[in-house]
Write a protein that holds these residues in place. Structure first.
Motif, PDB file in Angstrom:
ATOM      1  N   GLU A   1       0.803  -1.212   0.000  1.00 29.45           N
ATOM      2  CA  GLU A   1       0.000   0.000   0.000  1.00 29.45           C
ATOM      3  C   GLU A   1       0.843   1.273   0.000  1.00 29.45           C
ATOM      4  O   GLU A   1       0.304   2.379  -0.109  1.00 29.45           O
ATOM      5  CB  GLU A   1      -0.953   0.009   1.205  1.00 29.45           C
ATOM      6  CG  GLU A   1      -0.255   0.060   2.546  1.00 29.45           C
ATOM      7  CD  GLU A   1      -0.028  -1.324   3.114  1.00 29.45           C
ATOM      8  OE1 GLU A   1      -0.009  -1.457   4.343  1.00 29.45           O
ATOM      9  OE2 GLU A   1       0.119  -2.265   2.316  1.00 29.45           O
ATOM     10  N   VAL A   2       2.155   1.169   0.165  1.00 32.16           N
ATOM     11  CA  VAL A   2       3.032   2.338   0.155  1.00 32.16           C
ATOM     12  C   VAL A   2       3.379   2.691  -1.284  1.00 32.16           C
ATOM     13  O   VAL A   2       3.799   1.829  -2.065  1.00 32.16           O
ATOM     14  CB  VAL A   2       4.309   2.062   0.983  1.00 32.16           C
ATOM     15  CG1 VAL A   2       5.309   3.203   0.815  1.00 32.16           C
ATOM     16  CG2 VAL A   2       3.957   1.879   2.444  1.00 32.16           C
ATOM     17  N   SER A   3       3.233   3.960  -1.647  1.00 35.15           N
ATOM     18  CA  SER A   3       3.552   4.407  -3.005  1.00 35.15           C
ATOM     19  C   SER A   3       5.064   4.431  -3.192  1.00 35.15           C
ATOM     20  O   SER A   3       5.767   5.223  -2.542  1.00 35.15           O
ATOM     21  CB  SER A   3       2.968   5.801  -3.253  1.00 35.15           C
ATOM     22  OG  SER A   3       3.468   6.345  -4.457  1.00 35.15           O
ATOM     23  N   LEU A   4       5.566   3.574  -4.058  1.00 38.84           N
ATOM     24  CA  LEU A   4       7.002   3.498  -4.278  1.00 38.84           C
ATOM     25  C   LEU A   4       7.537   4.794  -4.878  1.00 38.84           C
ATOM     26  O   LEU A   4       8.583   5.314  -4.448  1.00 38.84           O
ATOM     27  CB  LEU A   4       7.322   2.310  -5.196  1.00 38.84           C
ATOM     28  CG  LEU A   4       8.791   2.186  -5.632  1.00 38.84           C
ATOM     29  CD1 LEU A   4       9.693   1.999  -4.425  1.00 38.84           C
ATOM     30  CD2 LEU A   4       8.958   1.029  -6.609  1.00 38.84           C
ATOM     31  N   ASP A   5       6.845   5.347  -5.858  1.00 38.91           N
ATOM     32  CA  ASP A   5       7.337   6.561  -6.519  1.00 38.91           C
ATOM     33  C   ASP A   5       7.412   7.728  -5.549  1.00 38.91           C
ATOM     34  O   ASP A   5       8.395   8.481  -5.526  1.00 38.91           O
ATOM     35  CB  ASP A   5       6.428   6.916  -7.703  1.00 38.91           C
ATOM     36  CG  ASP A   5       6.536   5.901  -8.833  1.00 38.91           C
ATOM     37  OD1 ASP A   5       7.579   5.208  -8.898  1.00 38.91           O
ATOM     38  OD2 ASP A   5       5.595   5.793  -9.636  1.00 38.91           O
ATOM     39  N   ASP A   6       6.363   7.887  -4.715  1.00 39.67           N
ATOM     40  CA  ASP A   6       6.387   8.987  -3.747  1.00 39.67           C
ATOM     41  C   ASP A   6       7.516   8.817  -2.749  1.00 39.67           C
ATOM     42  O   ASP A   6       8.220   9.783  -2.407  1.00 39.67           O
ATOM     43  CB  ASP A   6       5.046   9.056  -3.009  1.00 39.67           C
ATOM     44  CG  ASP A   6       3.932   9.589  -3.887  1.00 39.67           C
ATOM     45  OD1 ASP A   6       4.239  10.084  -4.989  1.00 39.67           O
ATOM     46  OD2 ASP A   6       2.754   9.479  -3.476  1.00 39.67           O
ATOM     47  N   LEU A   7       7.673   7.597  -2.258  1.00 41.10           N
ATOM     48  CA  LEU A   7       8.716   7.359  -1.271  1.00 41.10           C
ATOM     49  C   LEU A   7      10.093   7.548  -1.894  1.00 41.10           C
ATOM     50  O   LEU A   7      11.016   8.094  -1.269  1.00 41.10           O
ATOM     51  CB  LEU A   7       8.575   5.942  -0.707  1.00 41.10           C
ATOM     52  CG  LEU A   7       9.504   5.588   0.456  1.00 41.10           C
ATOM     53  CD1 LEU A   7       9.329   6.561   1.607  1.00 41.10           C
ATOM     54  CD2 LEU A   7       9.240   4.167   0.928  1.00 41.10           C
ATOM     55  N   TRP A   8      10.273   7.119  -3.137  1.00 46.11           N
ATOM     56  CA  TRP A   8      11.562   7.291  -3.816  1.00 46.11           C
ATOM     57  C   TRP A   8      11.880   8.784  -3.983  1.00 46.11           C
ATOM     58  O   TRP A   8      12.999   9.218  -3.702  1.00 46.11           O
ATOM     59  CB  TRP A   8      11.516   6.595  -5.185  1.00 46.11           C
ATOM     60  CG  TRP A   8      12.866   6.400  -5.810  1.00 46.11           C
ATOM     61  CD1 TRP A   8      13.586   7.319  -6.500  1.00 46.11           C
ATOM     62  CD2 TRP A   8      13.654   5.208  -5.776  1.00 46.11           C
ATOM     63  NE1 TRP A   8      14.782   6.780  -6.904  1.00 46.11           N
ATOM     64  CE2 TRP A   8      14.846   5.486  -6.486  1.00 46.11           C
ATOM     65  CE3 TRP A   8      13.463   3.946  -5.231  1.00 46.11           C
ATOM     66  CZ2 TRP A   8      15.848   4.530  -6.660  1.00 46.11           C
ATOM     67  CZ3 TRP A   8      14.459   2.999  -5.403  1.00 46.11           C
ATOM     68  CH2 TRP A   8      15.634   3.284  -6.102  1.00 46.11           C
ATOM     69  N   ARG A   9      10.874   9.577  -4.441  1.00 46.93           N
ATOM     70  CA  ARG A   9      11.094  11.014  -4.622  1.00 46.93           C
ATOM     71  C   ARG A   9      11.422  11.683  -3.297  1.00 46.93           C
ATOM     72  O   ARG A   9      12.303  12.547  -3.225  1.00 46.93           O
ATOM     73  CB  ARG A   9       9.857  11.659  -5.239  1.00 46.93           C
ATOM     74  CG  ARG A   9       9.684  11.380  -6.722  1.00 46.93           C
ATOM     75  CD  ARG A   9       8.666  12.324  -7.344  1.00 46.93           C
ATOM     76  NE  ARG A   9       7.340  12.156  -6.763  1.00 46.93           N
ATOM     77  CZ  ARG A   9       6.430  11.311  -7.227  1.00 46.93           C
ATOM     78  NH1 ARG A   9       6.702  10.566  -8.295  1.00 46.93           N
ATOM     79  NH2 ARG A   9       5.253  11.212  -6.657  1.00 46.93           N
TER      80      ARG A   9
END
Length: 914
Positions: A850-858
């Motif tokens: 459920e964690v957004s990978l793209d948001d967390l990466w940015r």
């Protein structure tokens, strides 16, 4: 509210002879749980059980009592009731967060309440709050459980104690999830809920236990009834436990009778109107003359939410079926060669007779191998040790002799680090014979006589791949293990051998189910020979594989049919699921393939029965399958699990039964809270000496600290704490035996369970503790450098992050999760900059779906850019060791909108662990 603590006068208490240091005897007593009464009705292959627990408040202030106890892992809890002050309050099944909120609200308003929750398939917690002084409160649980049947006998096993479990991982900060003795960790985030304190051996006032099992002989040719671990009396059809027994080991009855194939069809209206005793034998697999025939069928694999009533013709009616199919006769068909990896648990919890039995069991397994087979032997505690350096070796006489010789030298030691050896075993079965990092090898051992080191099984060889685990299963990180290995068990058959008088049957059963294998439980050395006869046959190739079902006259509801597995000698195939159709009867054809490749089929005619237990048992099995998929990473199933649980009225990990009295019995919440200590398991060595270290088991040292409970058990006075007894070097998870408090301590209100997290507080020690001398995350370690000292390392991490951006999603998630551990080290070196610590905490959740990978990466790139003074960064000089200026924010923050950077996030609800 402040409660005065009045010391006990010498004449009010006196030491109890031979009861252990610290035990006291008082006129009032000091344990809230007064008695446990179990009544079981056994009919065919189903048991209906009522569990009655009586709590008494011996204090002068209102009380909340907590009891952590076991139930059979396949049992379906369908009803909950509280009785107090001539009032009966029926429990209501609700979503777990809502049930907990209702319970807390009732206590705050001064009303009695009780809540029943599942923490593991076989570990449950009951809390009873606002018990007024001198009052008794009775809670009743109603459950149904299937009875496993093999080789002509059914087994009724009822667990009576939660044994100490090894808790791996690093402690988490913040309030604990429960009142147990072990801290919550990143590997077991609810460890404090499954580790109740343990009484000193021979505590003078044990809980009064009564247990009676009534056997319905209707339709049975009952040849023999045997009790394995207890002395019992028989009065007609009722077996009773003799008075004076303690809650320290499983109660086991074995009933010998002939079963038959059958198909029970239970319409929903019949299940709703029926009673547990109606037609119980019908469809339960008892010898009832049910017909047998043949055929194939496969349930639709398309996932569909069965908890929602899907669009259907109103003329159709739904129901539950239960299929019991006896295996075909064994033939002498030559079985395929096997690759077998034997995993032996040699941890401290295996001390004594269990280690002897485990060595014998492992040696018997080695003896069953033939020269056509290949095998490896791995022994594990805190490390993994190989018997042969070459991995899988041919099962020649010489290699089998050397393996047995190696097994004979093993003794119990260390902690139960089970995940690493399981992963090592899967590597071997997948064809990688290179030892995993940190795996030890028995000196001088190699695959003599044609060892196949380094060569994996080729598909052309069509070798059966088998993993056998011999253990007591006493670990707390069951979900972590299933998540890591569950998807890798395709094509590998996993058999588990549980050795203990209070075995973790829930976990071992789940593991065997995931590997389409068998779970065999051994509670005594006397039982070992019979159990190993079963295992010998299970390790061999099954009689029928590739089993599929085909319905006639009714339609099987998609994705509701339980796992069919394979047919083994002496073990019936038991499959249940949902059907749709108004025909009074139907049939199911079972098809498969024999070991020699020939097709096989059998047809079973169905008949309608009125047996609500069948629907409940199916619902529990179906929920368990969904929960295991959730544990393996499919978190999208949460709402589906809740819906199924509520629709069919069966307790699960995401729901809870709550009973709330409408009458106000006091002012505010309970003034005193007690968690019921449990008996030390029978057969476990619980010595009184406290070693300062336990070699090879770091978590065991942490568990030796008996600390106060968390939000549910807020103790405040160390003066009333018990004296802890501790394990020997290399002992099992060292839950210290304790004597409960005898005077009411000062208490504080429990923090809320929902919304913003309560401020973290240290848990005050009770009795002797070595936990306070051990390092904790972010505590007691002086900074090794300033922020400028870690800036080059952060720059290097930023560069590597850019290189990893092109990796597949799964590998990027894993990369961020690994980065979290490195950033924690850097933050610790620099004195704990809050924004870096907050980022590391968020990265630990990178592998959550459920964690957004793209948001967390940015967000990670942005923060590291700021910290290293890169382009577009704000001032990140040493003048701002907090790593962010007030009011700044980073893209993709996992915190709530508008939260300040670095604000500490609350932990996920403990029941959503993964």
């Amino acid at each position: 509210m402040t409660v005065p603590i009045t010391p006990l006068r010498p004449e009010e208490c006196r030491p109890v002879p031979d009861a252990g240091f610290g035990a006291l005897e008082t006129e009032k007593g000091n344990l809230p749980l007064e008695s446990v009464d179990v009544s079981a009705h056994l009919t065919g292959l189903v048991a209906g059980v009522e569990v009655v627990q009586t709590f008494r408040n011996a204090f002068d202030v209102s009380l909340e009592a907590t009891y952590v106890f076991p139930l059979p892992p396949r049992a379906a809890v369908t009803a909950f009731r509280m009785e107090a002050d001539d009032r009966v309050i029926e429990g209501v099944l609700k979503e777990r967060g809502q049930a907990r909120a209702d319970y807390d609200r009732a206590l705050t308003e001064g009303r009695r309440a009780a809540i029943a929750e599942e923490d593991r398939p076989d570990v449950f917690t009951i809390r009873v709050g606002n018990i007024v002084p001198g009052e008794r409160v009775v809670v009743r649980l109603t459950l149904s459980q299937p009875l496993p049947y093999e080789d002509g006998a059914a087994e009724f096993r009822f667990p009576l104690v939660v044994a100490p479990r090894y808790i791996p991982g690093a402690p988490l900060s913040g309030p604990p999830a429960g009142g147990g003795v072990a801290p919550d960790t990143d590997a077991v985030p609810d460890a404090s809920r499954i580790t109740p304190p343990v009484l000193l051996p021979n505590f003078p006032y044990p809980v009064r236990l009564s247990l009676a099992a009534t056997i319905d002989p209707t339709g049975l040719d009952l040849r023999e009834v045997r009790s394995s671990l207890h002395e019992v009396d028989r009065e007609g059809d009722t077996i009773r436990l003799r008075p004076g027994e303690r809650l320290d080991r499983d109660f086991i009855l074995r009933l010998a009778f002939d079963a038959s194939s059958s198909l029970a069809l239970v319409p929903d209206d019949a299940a709703d109107a029926g009673s547990p005793g109606d037609d119980m034998a019908a469809g339960s697999g008892a010898a009832d003359g049910g017909g047998s025939g043949s055929a194939k069928g496969t349930p639709d694999d398309t996932a569909r939410d069965t908890a929602r009533d899907t669009a259907q013709d109103p003329a159709d009616a739904e129901g539950t079926f239960l299929l019991t199919l006896l295996p075909p006769p064994e033939d002498a068909t030559r079985t395929a060669p096997r690759d077998v990896v034997l995993l032996l648990d040699r941890s401290g919890s295996m001390t004594g007779w269990k280690m002897v039995a485990a060595r014998r069991a492992a040696a018997r397994i080695v003896d069953t191998l033939t020269p056509r087979d290949r095998f490896a032997v791995l022994a594990f505690d805190s490390v993994v040790e190989r018997a042969f350096s070459d991995g899988l070796v041919e099962a020649t006489d010489r290699n089998r002799y050397r393996a047995v010789e190696h097994l004979s030298r093993l003794d119990a030691r260390g902690g139960t680090e089970m995940l690493a050896p399981l992963e090592e075993a899967l590597r071997l079965l997948d064809g990688d014979n290179a030892p995993a990092p940190g795996a030890a090898t028995d000196p001088g051992r190699s695959g003599e006589d044609g060892g196949h080191g380094g060569s994996g099984p080729s598909r052309e060889q069509a070798r059966d791949r088998v993993l056998v685990l011999v253990t007591d299963g006493q670990v707390g990180n069951e979900d972590q293990i299933l998540e890591r290995i569950g998807t890798r068990l395709q094509g590998i058959r996993v058999h588990t051998v549980g050795i203990d008088r209070a075995v973790n049957a829930g976990f071992l059963g789940r593991l065997a189910l995931a590997g389409s294998g068998r779970c065999e439980l051994v509670e005594s050395e006397d039982r070992l020979d019979a159990a190993m006869e079963h295992i010998h046959r299970r390790i061999g190739s099954p009689l029928v594989t590739d089993i599929a079902l085909k319905a006639e006259g009714v339609d099987l509801v998609a994705d509701t049919v339980t796992h069919a597995g394979s047919l083994y000698p002496g073990v019936p195939l038991v499959v249940s699921g949902r059907y749709r159709g108004r025909r009074p009867a139907g049939a199911i054809t079972v098809q498969g393939r024999r070991a020699d490749g020939r097709p096989w089929e059998e047809r079973i005619e169905g008949r309608p029965v009125r047996n609500p237990a069948i629907r409940a048992v199916w619902a529990r099995a179906y929920l368990r399958a969904l929960e295991d998929r959730y544990a393996m990473g499919d978190h999208s199933l949460e709402q589906r699990i809740i819906d199924v649980s509520l629709r069919f009225g069966v307790l699960c990990r995401f729901t809870a039964f709550v009973a709330v009295d409408t009458r106000v019995s006091g002012e505010g919440g309970p003034e005193h809270r007690v968690i019921q200590p449990v008996e030390p398991p029978s057969g476990w060595e619980m010595p009184a000496a406290m070693p300062m270290t336990a070699p090879g088991a770091p978590m065991m040292a942490r568990m030796a600290a008996f600390t106060t409970a968390g939000p549910e058990m807020p103790f405040a006075s160390a003066a009333e704490g018990p004296i802890a007894a501790a394990p020997p070097p290399g002992a099992p998870p060292a839950v210290p035996p304790v004597v409960p408090p005898v005077v009411p301590p000062v208490v504080s209100p429990a923090p809320p369970y929902a919304g913003a997290p309560a401020p973290a507080r240290r848990r005050a020690s009770r009795g002797f503790s070595i936990g306070r001398f051990l390092p904790r995350p972010g505590e007691g370690i002086a900074p090794a450098t300033d922020f400028e000292g870690i800036r080059p390392l952060l720059a290097e991490e930023l560069a590597k992050l850019g290189e990893a951006e092109s990796l597949p999603e799964r590998e990027r998630r894993r990369y961020l999760a690994d980065l979290a551990s490195r950033l924690r080290v850097l933050a610790q070196m620099a004195g704990g900059p809050p924004d870096l610590i907050a980022l590391a905490a968020d990265l630990e959740r990178a592998e959550w779906a459920e964690v957004s990978l793209d948001d967390l990466w940015r967000r990670t790139v942005a923060l590291l850019t700021i910290l290293t003074g890169g382009p577009g960064s704000a001032s990140a000089g040493p003048a701002s060791p907090g790593l962010a200026t007030p009011g700044s924010a980073f893209p993709g923050s996992l915190g709530s909108p508008g939260s300040a950077p670095g604000a500490k996030e609350g932990r996920r609800p403990f029941w959503k662990r993964s």
